[in-house]
Scaffold this motif. Structure first.
Motif, PDB file in Angstrom:
ATOM      1  N   VAL A  21      36.191  23.587  31.233  1.00 39.57           N
ATOM      2  CA  VAL A  21      37.136  23.267  32.452  1.00 39.57           C
ATOM      3  C   VAL A  21      37.485  23.829  33.487  1.00 39.57           C
ATOM      4  N   THR A  22      36.124  23.315  34.459  1.00 35.84           N
ATOM      5  CA  THR A  22      36.499  24.194  35.630  1.00 35.84           C
ATOM      6  C   THR A  22      37.871  24.630  36.121  1.00 35.84           C
ATOM      7  N   GLY A  23      37.376  25.804  36.636  1.00 36.92           N
ATOM      8  CA  GLY A  23      38.203  26.355  37.246  1.00 36.92           C
ATOM      9  C   GLY A  23      38.517  27.286  38.724  1.00 36.92           C
ATOM     10  N   PRO A  24      39.072  28.399  39.664  1.00 37.82           N
ATOM     11  CA  PRO A  24      38.545  29.277  39.878  1.00 37.82           C
ATOM     12  C   PRO A  24      37.586  30.053  39.753  1.00 37.82           C
ATOM     13  N   THR A  25      36.755  30.499  40.553  1.00 35.34           N
ATOM     14  CA  THR A  25      35.999  31.122  40.141  1.00 35.34           C
ATOM     15  C   THR A  25      36.099  32.126  41.537  1.00 35.34           C
ATOM     16  N   PHE A  26      36.576  33.787  40.091  1.00 35.91           N
ATOM     17  CA  PHE A  26      36.725  35.290  40.888  1.00 35.91           C
ATOM     18  C   PHE A  26      35.690  35.749  41.281  1.00 35.91           C
ATOM     19  N   VAL A  27      36.120  36.381  41.482  1.00 38.15           N
ATOM     20  CA  VAL A  27      34.786  37.685  42.039  1.00 38.15           C
ATOM     21  C   VAL A  27      35.562  39.130  42.261  1.00 38.15           C
TER      22      VAL A  27
END
Length: 94
Positions: A21-27
């Motif tokens: 499921v596409t969610g936020p990308t965390f960096v």
């Protein structure tokens, strides 16, 4: 005189885990408990690591398998696998 005509950049799909499921990308940057050349495996997350960081051992990019996960969930999951997050965990929508 040379006429420069820019060409459009190709759209490349992101390769996420199957059925993710596409969610936020965390960096974030992190300190590892083991060697920096070993893959970072975190249950429930797809992790990409680069051995370049200002503060720690690696820079991590994390995609949650559940779109409801937050930066706090990621920090807890990282601590469970003995990875110490440094500085802020930034979220960006892709």
């Amino acid at each position: 005189m040379t006429l420069f005509v820019p060409t459009p950049r190709p759209h490349l799909p992101q390769n996420l885990a199957p059925n993710a499921v596409t969610g936020p990308t965390f960096v974030l940057e992190a300190v590892l408990d083991g060697p920096a050349d070993q893959p970072v495996r975190v249950p429930g997350w797809t992790i990409r690591a680069w051995p370049v960081a200002r503060l720690g051992d690696v820079t991590l990019e994390a995609h949650p398998h559940d779109a409801r996960c937050t930066a706090a969930d990621l920090a807890a999951a990282l601590r469970d696998v003995r990875v110490t997050p440094l500085g802020p965990i930034r979220a960006r929508r892709s």
